[in-house]
Design a protein around this motif. Structure first.
Motif, PDB file in Angstrom:
ATOM      1  N   THR A  44     -14.247  -5.963  15.686  1.00  0.00           N
ATOM      2  CA  THR A  44     -13.101  -5.184  15.197  1.00  0.00           C
ATOM      3  C   THR A  44     -13.579  -3.767  14.920  1.00  0.00           C
ATOM      4  O   THR A  44     -14.599  -3.576  14.252  1.00  0.00           O
ATOM      5  N   VAL A  45     -12.836  -2.804  15.428  1.00  0.00           N
ATOM      6  CA  VAL A  45     -13.198  -1.397  15.250  1.00  0.00           C
ATOM      7  C   VAL A  45     -12.058  -0.684  14.541  1.00  0.00           C
ATOM      8  O   VAL A  45     -10.894  -0.779  14.965  1.00  0.00           O
ATOM      9  N   TYR A  46     -12.420   0.013  13.458  1.00  0.00           N
ATOM     10  CA  TYR A  46     -11.483   0.910  12.778  1.00  0.00           C
ATOM     11  C   TYR A  46     -11.966   2.333  13.017  1.00  0.00           C
ATOM     12  O   TYR A  46     -13.039   2.712  12.560  1.00  0.00           O
ATOM     13  N   ASN A  47     -11.169   3.090  13.749  1.00  0.00           N
ATOM     14  CA  ASN A  47     -11.479   4.485  14.069  1.00  0.00           C
ATOM     15  C   ASN A  47     -10.498   5.358  13.294  1.00  0.00           C
ATOM     16  O   ASN A  47      -9.289   5.282  13.521  1.00  0.00           O
ATOM     17  N   TYR A  48     -10.994   6.181  12.376  1.00  0.00           N
ATOM     18  CA  TYR A  48     -10.057   6.838  11.460  1.00  0.00           C
ATOM     19  C   TYR A  48     -10.540   8.223  11.045  1.00  0.00           C
ATOM     20  O   TYR A  48     -11.721   8.574  11.169  1.00  0.00           O
ATOM     21  N   ASN A  49      -9.577   8.978  10.557  1.00  0.00           N
ATOM     22  CA  ASN A  49      -9.827  10.222   9.819  1.00  0.00           C
ATOM     23  C   ASN A  49      -8.686  10.379   8.819  1.00  0.00           C
ATOM     24  O   ASN A  49      -7.977   9.422   8.519  1.00  0.00           O
ATOM     25  N   THR A  50      -8.520  11.572   8.285  1.00  0.00           N
ATOM     26  CA  THR A  50      -7.494  11.765   7.252  1.00  0.00           C
ATOM     27  C   THR A  50      -6.085  11.597   7.804  1.00  0.00           C
ATOM     28  O   THR A  50      -5.161  11.259   7.062  1.00  0.00           O
ATOM     29  N   GLU A  51      -5.890  11.832   9.094  1.00  0.00           N
ATOM     30  CA  GLU A  51      -4.537  11.799   9.649  1.00  0.00           C
ATOM     31  C   GLU A  51      -4.132  10.463  10.264  1.00  0.00           C
ATOM     32  O   GLU A  51      -2.955  10.107  10.286  1.00  0.00           O
ATOM     33  N   LYS A  52      -5.097   9.728  10.814  1.00  0.00           N
ATOM     34  CA  LYS A  52      -4.716   8.514  11.540  1.00  0.00           C
ATOM     35  C   LYS A  52      -5.823   7.464  11.424  1.00  0.00           C
ATOM     36  O   LYS A  52      -6.957   7.754  11.063  1.00  0.00           O
ATOM     37  N   VAL A  53      -5.444   6.241  11.770  1.00  0.00           N
ATOM     38  CA  VAL A  53      -6.387   5.138  11.844  1.00  0.00           C
ATOM     39  C   VAL A  53      -6.010   4.261  13.027  1.00  0.00           C
ATOM     40  O   VAL A  53      -4.832   3.990  13.266  1.00  0.00           O
ATOM     41  N   GLU A  54      -7.012   3.895  13.807  1.00  0.00           N
ATOM     42  CA  GLU A  54      -6.793   3.044  14.967  1.00  0.00           C
ATOM     43  C   GLU A  54      -7.592   1.748  14.771  1.00  0.00           C
ATOM     44  O   GLU A  54      -8.792   1.784  14.526  1.00  0.00           O
ATOM     45  N   GLU A  55      -6.905   0.625  14.887  1.00  0.00           N
ATOM     46  CA  GLU A  55      -7.561  -0.685  14.791  1.00  0.00           C
ATOM     47  C   GLU A  55      -7.566  -1.323  16.165  1.00  0.00           C
ATOM     48  O   GLU A  55      -6.527  -1.428  16.815  1.00  0.00           O
TER      49      GLU A  55
END
Length: 365
Positions: A44-55
């Motif tokens: 499982t990968v959570y790719n994120y910053n202050t504006e968005k998050v992708e799971e």
């Protein structure tokens, strides 16, 4: 009445849990680990910053390579340990071979290492099994790098990170606002907090055993005390080294750690110190409970011996009188008296009654 109810107590290893002793102490860090390869892995990968998050759910380790260099912070969580997969992703992310050995190892002591630009933490997640009333461990390895965190777990069916996953989906959460080291803090913090949940379960068991020892001290009570002491050994073995792990992070001068995050790691350090002190209190309580069990057993033995001593003393006059008048002499005073038998029996009764009154008066029972 079923005989199986009592026959199961004849197997002393099952009563006292000697197999658990072997599980706890049969650890050789110099031996080559015989880890069973996971049949399937879950990524499982959570790719994120202050504006968005992708799971994203991935099926192959190679799919993670794209997150090595991107503008977002990546948390790659791998459930299931397979040697080839671990080596593949670690080589891609520049993780030293010594750390790869630690990830693949078993029964390692919790520790923190800083090697070639990455920060590595190894510790155990703890769970309490209500059916067996034992503390279960799951080794987790966490690697912190530049804008990425990789976590390796043994069990794909359980972990304690669900609150972190929920916070990642909230746009105003601190995890989304901070760097990758804050994610490492959040993971360590929730692992340590779960230690308290396990200790609460053990505390309930300690209370039940304490009540059982006070009410009735028997072999079953001693077996429960012995079992709990083993579980406290497991607890302390996993909690104590985490102090050094967090202390190493706090003292580290790595560029991966933001100065603003240090105070959060200090908070986790305070929690682990509290957890360690609580485990010590539990151990002291179990020692006191064992002493209480021994004292209760000795008290019962003393009561039995006191009753037997009183009975022996009360029977002594009858024994003496019967022995005197039972001797084979031709002439014994009053032996031919028609009231001799009743006088002897009366003495055998009156003297013990008088002795019983004297014992009661002196407060001997």
């Amino acid at each position: 009445m079923s005989p199986q109810k009592y026959l199961r107590y004849l197997g002393l290893p099952s009563l006292f849990g000697t197999h658990r002793t072997k599980e706890i102490f049969h650890i050789n860090p110099t031996a080559v680990p015989q880890r069973e390869e996971a049949a399937d892995i879950s990524i499982t990968v959570y790719n994120y910053n202050t504006e968005k998050v992708e799971e994203q759910k991935l099926s192959k380790v190679e799919d993670c390579f794209a997150f090595r260099h991107n503008s977002l912070i990546s948390w790659i969580n791998i459930d299931g340990i397979r040697k080839a997969d671990v080596e593949s992703i670690c080589n891609q992310f520049g993780i030293h071979p010594l750390l790869i050995e630690d990830i693949l190892s078993m029964h390692q002591r919790p520790k923190m290492d800083e090697v070639e630009g990455v920060l590595y933490c190894l510790l155990n997640m703890l769970y309490f099994n209500d059916s067996t009333r034992t503390v279960e461990t799951e080794q987790i390895s966490i690697v912190l790098g530049k804008d990425f965190v990789i976590s390796f777990q043994e069990d794909a069916d359980r972990d304690v990170f669900d609150p972190i996953r929920l916070r990642l989906k909230m746009g105003n959460s601190k995890i989304r606002q901070r760097t990758a080291d804050y994610l490492l803090y959040a993971m360590l913090d929730i692992i340590v907090d779960n230690y308290f949940l396990v200790m609460e379960k053990l505390g309930e068991q300690v209370e039940l055993v304490e009540e059982e020892v006070i009410r009735r001290s028997n072999t079953r009570s001693l077996a429960r005390i012995n079992q709990l002491r083993k579980e406290l050994i497991v607890l302390k073995r996993n909690i104590a080294p985490v102090r050094d792990l967090l202390n190493g992070i706090i003292r580290s001068e790595s560029d991966l750690l933001d100065d603003r995050t240090t105070k959060y790691f200090k908070d986790v350090y305070d929690h682990i110190i509290q957890a360690y002190d609580l485990s010590e209190n539990y151990r002291d309580m179990m020692t006191s409970m064992q002493d209480l069990y021994i004292n209760n057993v000795n008290l019962k033995l003393n009561e039995v011996m006191k009753v037997m001593a009183i009975v022996t003393c009360l029977l002594a006059p009858a024994t003496v009188i019967g022995g005197i008048f039972g001797m084979n002499f031709e002439f014994i005073p009053s032996i031919h008296n028609k009231w001799g038998f009743f006088i002897a029996v009366g003495l055998m009764l009156l003297v013990p009654i008088w002795m019983l009154w004297m014992f009661r008066k002196k407060g001997w029972f």
